[in-house]
Enzyme design. Sequence first.
Site, PDB file in Angstrom:
ATOM      1  N   HIS A  97       7.435  -0.953   1.637  1.00 50.43           N
ATOM      2  CA  HIS A  97       7.129  -1.241   3.036  1.00 50.43           C
ATOM      3  C   HIS A  97       7.073  -2.726   3.348  1.00 50.43           C
ATOM      4  O   HIS A  97       7.008  -3.112   4.522  1.00 50.43           O
ATOM      5  CB  HIS A  97       5.825  -0.553   3.455  1.00 50.43           C
ATOM      6  CG  HIS A  97       5.897   0.047   4.829  1.00 50.43           C
ATOM      7  ND1 HIS A  97       5.083   1.071   5.260  1.00 50.43           N
ATOM      8  CD2 HIS A  97       6.701  -0.226   5.886  1.00 50.43           C
ATOM      9  CE1 HIS A  97       5.373   1.390   6.500  1.00 50.43           C
ATOM     10  NE2 HIS A  97       6.360   0.608   6.909  1.00 50.43           N
ATOM     11  N   ASP A 119       1.995   6.233   8.493  1.00 51.19           N
ATOM     12  CA  ASP A 119       1.724   5.824   7.118  1.00 51.19           C
ATOM     13  C   ASP A 119       0.380   6.398   6.692  1.00 51.19           C
ATOM     14  O   ASP A 119      -0.496   6.649   7.526  1.00 51.19           O
ATOM     15  CB  ASP A 119       1.667   4.284   7.066  1.00 51.19           C
ATOM     16  CG  ASP A 119       1.886   3.694   5.692  1.00 51.19           C
ATOM     17  OD1 ASP A 119       1.459   4.321   4.702  1.00 51.19           O
ATOM     18  OD2 ASP A 119       2.448   2.583   5.608  1.00 51.19           O
ATOM     19  N   HIS A 121      -1.418   4.498   4.874  1.00 51.00           N
ATOM     20  CA  HIS A 121      -2.145   3.239   4.701  1.00 51.00           C
ATOM     21  C   HIS A 121      -1.934   2.346   5.910  1.00 51.00           C
ATOM     22  O   HIS A 121      -0.880   2.402   6.558  1.00 51.00           O
ATOM     23  CB  HIS A 121      -1.649   2.514   3.447  1.00 51.00           C
ATOM     24  CG  HIS A 121      -1.549   3.378   2.232  1.00 51.00           C
ATOM     25  ND1 HIS A 121      -0.424   4.138   1.946  1.00 51.00           N
ATOM     26  CD2 HIS A 121      -2.438   3.617   1.239  1.00 51.00           C
ATOM     27  CE1 HIS A 121      -0.629   4.813   0.825  1.00 51.00           C
ATOM     28  NE2 HIS A 121      -1.836   4.509   0.372  1.00 51.00           N
ATOM     29  N   ASP A 123      -1.765  -0.957   5.682  1.00 50.79           N
ATOM     30  CA  ASP A 123      -0.946  -2.101   5.237  1.00 50.79           C
ATOM     31  C   ASP A 123      -1.347  -3.374   5.969  1.00 50.79           C
ATOM     32  O   ASP A 123      -0.504  -4.180   6.367  1.00 50.79           O
ATOM     33  CB  ASP A 123       0.542  -1.817   5.431  1.00 50.79           C
ATOM     34  CG  ASP A 123       1.042  -0.709   4.509  1.00 50.79           C
ATOM     35  OD1 ASP A 123       0.346  -0.389   3.539  1.00 50.79           O
ATOM     36  OD2 ASP A 123       2.131  -0.163   4.776  1.00 50.79           O
ATOM     37  N   HIS A 136       3.606  -4.908  -0.367  1.00 54.49           N
ATOM     38  CA  HIS A 136       3.820  -3.718   0.471  1.00 54.49           C
ATOM     39  C   HIS A 136       2.529  -3.230   1.120  1.00 54.49           C
ATOM     40  O   HIS A 136       2.582  -2.381   2.020  1.00 54.49           O
ATOM     41  CB  HIS A 136       4.506  -2.587  -0.317  1.00 54.49           C
ATOM     42  CG  HIS A 136       3.631  -1.812  -1.244  1.00 54.49           C
ATOM     43  ND1 HIS A 136       3.919  -0.518  -1.626  1.00 54.49           N
ATOM     44  CD2 HIS A 136       2.492  -2.138  -1.900  1.00 54.49           C
ATOM     45  CE1 HIS A 136       3.000  -0.081  -2.459  1.00 54.49           C
ATOM     46  NE2 HIS A 136       2.129  -1.041  -2.647  1.00 54.49           N
ATOM     47  N   ASP A 221       6.650   5.530   6.803  1.00 53.23           N
ATOM     48  CA  ASP A 221       6.458   5.547   5.357  1.00 53.23           C
ATOM     49  C   ASP A 221       6.379   7.001   4.909  1.00 53.23           C
ATOM     50  O   ASP A 221       5.587   7.783   5.447  1.00 53.23           O
ATOM     51  CB  ASP A 221       5.158   4.806   5.019  1.00 53.23           C
ATOM     52  CG  ASP A 221       4.933   4.604   3.538  1.00 53.23           C
ATOM     53  OD1 ASP A 221       5.226   5.532   2.752  1.00 53.23           O
ATOM     54  OD2 ASP A 221       4.414   3.538   3.155  1.00 53.23           O
ATOM     55  N   ASP A 223       4.962   8.326   2.567  1.00 56.05           N
ATOM     56  CA  ASP A 223       3.654   8.797   2.093  1.00 56.05           C
ATOM     57  C   ASP A 223       2.715   9.180   3.224  1.00 56.05           C
ATOM     58  O   ASP A 223       1.591   9.640   2.980  1.00 56.05           O
ATOM     59  CB  ASP A 223       3.009   7.804   1.119  1.00 56.05           C
ATOM     60  CG  ASP A 223       2.525   6.506   1.756  1.00 56.05           C
ATOM     61  OD1 ASP A 223       2.240   6.471   2.964  1.00 56.05           O
ATOM     62  OD2 ASP A 223       2.414   5.506   1.012  1.00 56.05           O
ATOM     63  N   GLU A 266       9.690   3.686   1.396  1.00 51.36           N
ATOM     64  CA  GLU A 266       8.872   4.192   0.297  1.00 51.36           C
ATOM     65  C   GLU A 266       9.338   5.547  -0.253  1.00 51.36           C
ATOM     66  O   GLU A 266       8.550   6.290  -0.846  1.00 51.36           O
ATOM     67  CB  GLU A 266       7.385   4.262   0.688  1.00 51.36           C
ATOM     68  CG  GLU A 266       6.772   2.919   1.045  1.00 51.36           C
ATOM     69  CD  GLU A 266       6.448   2.030  -0.153  1.00 51.36           C
ATOM     70  OE1 GLU A 266       6.663   2.470  -1.297  1.00 51.36           O
ATOM     71  OE2 GLU A 266       5.987   0.885   0.079  1.00 51.36           O
TER      72      GLU A 266
END
Length: 294
Positions: A97, A119, A121, A123, A136, A221, A223, A266
């Site tokens: 990312h 996402d 997260h 980030d 990332h 992302d 994830d 990702e």
Amino acid sequence: MDIAVLGIPMDLGAGRRGVDMGPSALRNARLSRALRNLGHVVRDLGDVPVPVAETVDKHEETGLIFLETILGACASAAERLRDLPAGTFPISLGGDHSVSVGTVVGASRGERTGLIWVDAHTDFNTPASSPSGNIHGMPVAHLVGLGEERLAHLGGDWNVRPEDIVMIGIRSVDRRERDLVREHGITVYTMKEVDQLGMSRIAEETLERLGGLPRLHVSFDADALDPSIAPGVGTPVPGGLTYREAHLLMELLSESGRVTSMDIVEVNPALDTQNQTAHVMVGMAESLLGKRIM
């Protein structure tokens, strides 16, 4: 629609190897063909050159792993996207990312841009707050102008405004990172809000909050999805978006007609099963670019 696909095969910002193969996995999942079947004109621009990890210095003395190489790749991606003809819809394929530091800058073309960050997260770490030094985990902070000076000003005096960011699917945030997100007033829909409000309302509120902006960039992302759907990611977090929640979000954003660019990042085929994650993410792109049942 004219769509340009650009790969950034980089895993230098991540803690696990393998996402550098993400662009190939997504192409093998027939991304371009799927979009052409929707009636779009698709050009694949190939990949931004990125050295493999073993051939470059990790630059650990800076506190940021592979900083110089990541900076170079992001600058190249930004330039490639900025030079696209007006009206082109860019889809950038990561890679980890950290590539979004470049892709968002390039896709924005210097205009005010809303950022929809899908996402697990936020980030939003900076070099000072990051427990790992992996870039990332820092792209959004750099996009708003925090952190390492060169990454934070890759777009010159252009940055994303914190009030123009909406994060969806969040469920893993470092403690100091959480404080930074709150301090900057980022709009965050955690999985708790997804459960309580439902994706339809979240999409509606997101589009209302970002109303009037000339550009909307979706950075997706893999994830963000539950690992049962998308196992091929380096930082899986249980309890993520379901298949239908994610598709509904993409469908509602598509119906708005306001999204102008996209990242898919990702995807790690080294951790995947029969390229499942890449195929799922191609489906997400299809929904964002107009696939309909009826």
